[in-house]
Design a protein around this motif. Structure first.
Motif, PDB file in Angstrom:
ATOM      1  N   LEU A 152       0.682  -1.407  -0.149  1.00 48.69           N
ATOM      2  CA  LEU A 152       0.447  -0.178   0.106  1.00 48.69           C
ATOM      3  C   LEU A 152       0.689   1.003   0.066  1.00 48.69           C
ATOM      4  N   LYS A 153       1.828   0.849   1.122  1.00 48.85           N
ATOM      5  CA  LYS A 153       2.722   2.481   0.670  1.00 48.85           C
ATOM      6  C   LYS A 153       3.421   2.563  -0.661  1.00 48.85           C
ATOM      7  N   ASN A 154       3.749   1.310  -1.351  1.00 46.46           N
ATOM      8  CA  ASN A 154       4.463   1.704  -2.710  1.00 46.46           C
ATOM      9  C   ASN A 154       3.709   2.209  -3.760  1.00 46.46           C
ATOM     10  N   ARG A 155       2.422   2.004  -3.755  1.00 48.14           N
ATOM     11  CA  ARG A 155       1.093   2.469  -4.115  1.00 48.14           C
ATOM     12  C   ARG A 155       1.279   3.426  -4.947  1.00 48.14           C
ATOM     13  N   LEU A 156       0.918   3.632  -6.051  1.00 54.11           N
ATOM     14  CA  LEU A 156       0.987   5.017  -6.884  1.00 54.11           C
ATOM     15  C   LEU A 156      -0.041   5.038  -8.282  1.00 54.11           C
ATOM     16  N   PRO A 157      -1.253   6.415  -8.462  1.00 53.86           N
ATOM     17  CA  PRO A 157      -1.694   7.273  -8.040  1.00 53.86           C
ATOM     18  C   PRO A 157      -2.480   6.926  -6.049  1.00 53.86           C
ATOM     19  N   SER A 158      -2.436   8.332  -5.991  1.00 54.00           N
ATOM     20  CA  SER A 158      -3.023   8.094  -4.550  1.00 54.00           C
ATOM     21  C   SER A 158      -4.482   8.386  -4.680  1.00 54.00           C
ATOM     22  N   TRP A 159      -5.311   8.141  -4.194  1.00 59.83           N
ATOM     23  CA  TRP A 159      -6.846   7.052  -4.038  1.00 59.83           C
ATOM     24  C   TRP A 159      -7.400   8.286  -5.001  1.00 59.83           C
ATOM     25  N   GLU A 160      -6.608   9.485  -3.930  1.00 57.64           N
ATOM     26  CA  GLU A 160      -8.032  10.409  -4.434  1.00 57.64           C
ATOM     27  C   GLU A 160      -7.649  10.843  -6.522  1.00 57.64           C
ATOM     28  N   THR A 161      -6.478  10.805  -6.785  1.00 58.64           N
ATOM     29  CA  THR A 161      -6.321  11.116  -8.153  1.00 58.64           C
ATOM     30  C   THR A 161      -6.960   9.378  -8.826  1.00 58.64           C
ATOM     31  N   ASN A 162      -6.545   8.754  -8.083  1.00 59.24           N
ATOM     32  CA  ASN A 162      -7.141   7.223  -8.948  1.00 59.24           C
ATOM     33  C   ASN A 162      -8.857   7.512  -9.748  1.00 59.24           C
ATOM     34  N   CYS A 163      -9.466   8.156  -8.537  1.00 57.08           N
ATOM     35  CA  CYS A 163     -11.131   8.619  -8.646  1.00 57.08           C
ATOM     36  C   CYS A 163     -11.159   9.861 -10.045  1.00 57.08           C
ATOM     37  N   ILE A 164     -10.167  10.023 -10.223  1.00 54.59           N
ATOM     38  CA  ILE A 164     -10.724  11.281 -11.121  1.00 54.59           C
ATOM     39  C   ILE A 164     -10.912  10.628 -12.389  1.00 54.59           C
ATOM     40  N   GLU A 165     -12.451  10.811 -13.634  1.00 56.84           N
ATOM     41  CA  GLU A 165     -12.602  10.062 -14.224  1.00 56.84           C
ATOM     42  C   GLU A 165     -12.143  10.838 -15.298  1.00 56.84           C
ATOM     43  N   ASP A 166     -11.571  12.162 -15.599  1.00 58.91           N
ATOM     44  CA  ASP A 166     -11.228  13.010 -16.811  1.00 58.91           C
ATOM     45  C   ASP A 166      -9.834  12.285 -17.130  1.00 58.91           C
ATOM     46  N   TRP A 167      -9.755  11.906 -18.229  1.00 60.79           N
ATOM     47  CA  TRP A 167      -7.930  11.305 -18.471  1.00 60.79           C
ATOM     48  C   TRP A 167      -6.687  11.812 -18.599  1.00 60.79           C
ATOM     49  N   ASP A 168      -7.751  13.170 -19.353  1.00 60.65           N
ATOM     50  CA  ASP A 168      -6.335  14.332 -19.226  1.00 60.65           C
ATOM     51  C   ASP A 168      -5.968  14.904 -18.128  1.00 60.65           C
ATOM     52  N   THR A 169      -6.292  15.047 -17.896  1.00 61.89           N
ATOM     53  CA  THR A 169      -6.542  15.275 -16.001  1.00 61.89           C
ATOM     54  C   THR A 169      -5.969  14.383 -15.561  1.00 61.89           C
ATOM     55  N   LYS A 170      -7.056  13.116 -15.134  1.00 63.01           N
ATOM     56  CA  LYS A 170      -5.538  12.141 -13.835  1.00 63.01           C
ATOM     57  C   LYS A 170      -3.854  12.229 -14.417  1.00 63.01           C
ATOM     58  N   VAL A 171      -3.821  11.893 -16.014  1.00 65.73           N
ATOM     59  CA  VAL A 171      -2.628  11.622 -16.341  1.00 65.73           C
ATOM     60  C   VAL A 171      -1.632  12.860 -15.864  1.00 65.73           C
ATOM     61  N   ASP A 172      -1.930  13.965 -15.946  1.00 64.02           N
ATOM     62  CA  ASP A 172      -1.465  15.130 -15.556  1.00 64.02           C
ATOM     63  C   ASP A 172      -1.778  14.910 -13.834  1.00 64.02           C
ATOM     64  N   LYS A 173      -2.422  14.740 -13.789  1.00 70.05           N
ATOM     65  CA  LYS A 173      -2.305  15.046 -12.146  1.00 70.05           C
ATOM     66  C   LYS A 173      -1.555  13.033 -11.075  1.00 70.05           C
ATOM     67  N   ILE A 174      -1.245  12.203 -12.318  1.00 69.35           N
ATOM     68  CA  ILE A 174      -0.337  10.865 -12.396  1.00 69.35           C
ATOM     69  C   ILE A 174       1.044  11.783 -12.218  1.00 69.35           C
ATOM     70  N   VAL A 175       1.233  12.889 -13.347  1.00 63.63           N
ATOM     71  CA  VAL A 175       2.681  12.913 -13.749  1.00 63.63           C
ATOM     72  C   VAL A 175       3.108  13.519 -12.562  1.00 63.63           C
ATOM     73  N   GLU A 176       2.229  14.882 -11.926  1.00 68.05           N
ATOM     74  CA  GLU A 176       2.593  15.698 -10.629  1.00 68.05           C
ATOM     75  C   GLU A 176       3.391  14.748  -9.787  1.00 68.05           C
ATOM     76  N   GLU A 177       2.705  13.699  -9.290  1.00 66.04           N
ATOM     77  CA  GLU A 177       2.142  12.924  -8.089  1.00 66.04           C
ATOM     78  C   GLU A 177       3.698  11.760  -8.099  1.00 66.04           C
ATOM     79  N   THR A 178       3.646  11.288  -9.573  1.00 76.58           N
ATOM     80  CA  THR A 178       5.454  10.500 -10.086  1.00 76.58           C
ATOM     81  C   THR A 178       6.462  11.005 -10.090  1.00 76.58           C
TER      82      THR A 178
ATOM     83  N   ARG B 140       3.637  12.513 -21.293  1.00 80.71           N
ATOM     84  CA  ARG B 140       3.199  14.027 -21.192  1.00 80.71           C
ATOM     85  C   ARG B 140       4.656  14.257 -19.392  1.00 80.71           C
ATOM     86  N   LEU B 141       5.184  13.278 -19.713  1.00 82.78           N
ATOM     87  CA  LEU B 141       6.783  13.147 -18.277  1.00 82.78           C
ATOM     88  C   LEU B 141       7.772  13.930 -18.938  1.00 82.78           C
TER      89      LEU B 141
END
Length: 498
Positions: A177-203, A224-225
């Motif tokens: 669980l501590k190793n998993r990304l993205p965060s739960w909040e980011t994973n719940c984003i429905e819009d894919w463009d927004t989600k990928v940008d947030k994943i880039v930011e977190e990773t 995106r990276l």
């Protein structure tokens, strides 16, 4: 190395030994699964209506259980969805995996308390096999990401409903669980463009060691990276050494991935379906994926070239042969009986049984009797670009039956990352490979029924725009690599390089 990574190696070796114990006794393993499924099925509505009580062997089973697709089982599934118990399997399912069907609209695939653990165990074992083979578990100390659908689940008459990847997100082991990304909040984003940008930011600031998902969407994440940093993926994540994927043939993506990553890495292929986790790659040196014979699924196979006949050959595992394209049929501990999931497979090994996915039985081109399948178009493209700097982002193929002039032809819509200097020369190479692989196609070209294929260049990002336009952008959505009609081709006309 952490204690976790040190302990992972002996644990992985124990699991590998356990898996090969049943893999090396395949027929006994499948017979045991068969008897279990039939015994449990006797207690269900489906089992009573199909006289399971009198089934003593596979021949009896074939005589009583027809081959079904979703529409064939839909009357039973609708009763399960409505909350009725003991219809296809004992009790009620834990979940419904919601998928989008091309003919059936939304499909609700049941997942039971017996079948759910097999999904999780197979995904885990794929990583453990990689650890055993490389004798390296250091990746468990880094961060891991699986690009997936939202884990938010709906309630459906006391059962949970969501995408398979979203359901699986609820089963990440505590030690990861501590190793998993993205965060739960980011994973719940429905819009894919927004989600990928947030994943880039977190990773970006993390030590990413495992990245997984459907190649087309991971490619978007990689791009995106690079766009944000100007660095390759390996410069950003130096400890990222293998990519886990499933759902499509990776070969057409490989050149581009290695360019984006900036180095050669290992790959681990999975074959997860909502209906069951069918296979995973157990070796970096052997071709194909290990068929999961001990996961509550009894397999049947129909030669693909017979599938649309009135009485096709229907066999169990013991009668399969190498090099034959089969439609795979499932009988599962979630209550799917004689179920055609629509995939075609070919065996690459019979000791143990390994398979590769060759395409979809509905995704083929036979507008002129050519019987072209996914495996052939993928190989043709890969043959043509091998040893060149050409890189392909996406492609799909459709027949052009009524051209404005000249003979009909196959139309290839290709989005290039690195374009060929001469598109016509590339088309000639692809066509040559197609003729070598497919005698029907060869005869049609030779007989002047078809002319050689034509490539249409799709603008960069065009396939993503296409997927947005049909409401299937992101997550686990995949583009069919060939179809027997012009539905996709007609829409793609708006995304071509003029």
């Amino acid at each position: 190395m952490s204690v976790k990574s040190i302990l992972a190696i002996p644990f992985a070796k124990i699991v590998r030994k356990q898996v090969y114990k049943w893999a090396n006794n395949p027929h006994k393993t499948q017979e045991k699964v068969f008897q279990y499924l039939v015994a449990e099925g006797c207690k269900t509505v489906f089992g009573k209506e199909h006289d399971f009580i009198s089934i003593n062997n596979y021949e009896d089973f074939k005589n009583r259980v027809p081959i079904n697709d979703y529409e064939g089982l839909r009357p039973y599934i609708d009763r399960v969805v409505a909350g009725e118990e003991n219809v296809l399997w004992k009790g009620k399912p834990l979940y419904f995996a919601k998928t989008s069907g091309t003919t059936s609209g939304a499909k609700y695939i049941p997942i039971s308390k017996e079948s759910m653990p097999t999904h999780i165990k197979a995904a885990r074992n794929a990583l453990l096999f990689y650890i055993t083979e490389t004798n390296d578990a250091s990746f468990v100390d880094g961060k891991m990401i699986f690009l997936q659908g939202s884990p938010v689940l709906e309630d459906k008459n006391g059962m949970k409903l969501g995408r398979l990847s979203g359901i699986a997100a609820h089963y990440v082991p505590n030690y990861l669980l501590k190793n998993r990304l993205p965060s739960w909040e980011t994973n719940c984003i429905e819009d894919w463009d927004t989600k990928v940008d947030k994943i880039v930011e977190e990773t970006l600031p993390e030590n990413m060691t495992v990245i997984s998902g459907i190649p087309s969407w991971v490619q978007m994440y990689f791009e995106r990276l690079i766009e944000k940093t100007g660095k390759t993926v390996s410069e950003l994540f130096p400890n990222f050494n293998f990519f886990v994927y499933g759902g499509v043939n990776f070969e057409p993506y490989k050149n581009k991935f290695e360019a984006l990553i900036g180095k050669k890495i290992d790959y681990v292929e999975l074959y997860p379906a909502s209906e069951g986790f069918i296979a995973y790659q157990d070796s970096q040196t052997e071709k194909g994926m290990l068929l999961q014979l001990n996961s509550g699924m009894f397999y049947e196979f129909i030669p693909a070239n017979e599938f649309f006949e009135d009485n096709p050959t229907r066999i169990s595992l013991k009668d399969v042969q190498l090099g034959v394209n089969y439609v795979i049929i499932l009988n599962t501990s979630a209550g799917l009986w004689g179920y055609n999931i629509g995939d075609t497979v070919e065996f690459t090994s019979l000791q143990p049984y390994r398979i590769k996915v060759t395409g979809r039985i509905k995704h083929f081109i036979s507008a002129f009797g050519e019987h072209v399948i996914g495996k052939e178009v993928e190989k043709a493209l890969n043959d043509a670009i091998k040893g060149t700097d050409i890189r392909v982002s996406e492609f799909t193929v459709a027949p052009q039956v009524n051209p404005e002039s000249g003979l009909p032809y196959h139309e290839w819509f290709i989005e290039f990352e690195n374009e060929p200097e001469n598109t016509e020369e590339l088309a000639t190479k692809i066509d040559a490979s197609m003729q070598t692989q497919n005698i029907y196609y060869f005869d049609l070209i030779e007989g002047k029924i078809l002319r050689p294929l034509i490539i249409r260049k799709v603008k960069k990002g065009g396939f993503h725009e296409y997927m947005k336009s049909i409401g299937k952008f992101g997550g686990q959505n995949k583009i069919p690599q060939l179809s027997d009609n012009r539905k996709i081709a007609e829409v793609l006309q708006g995304f071509l390089i003029k």
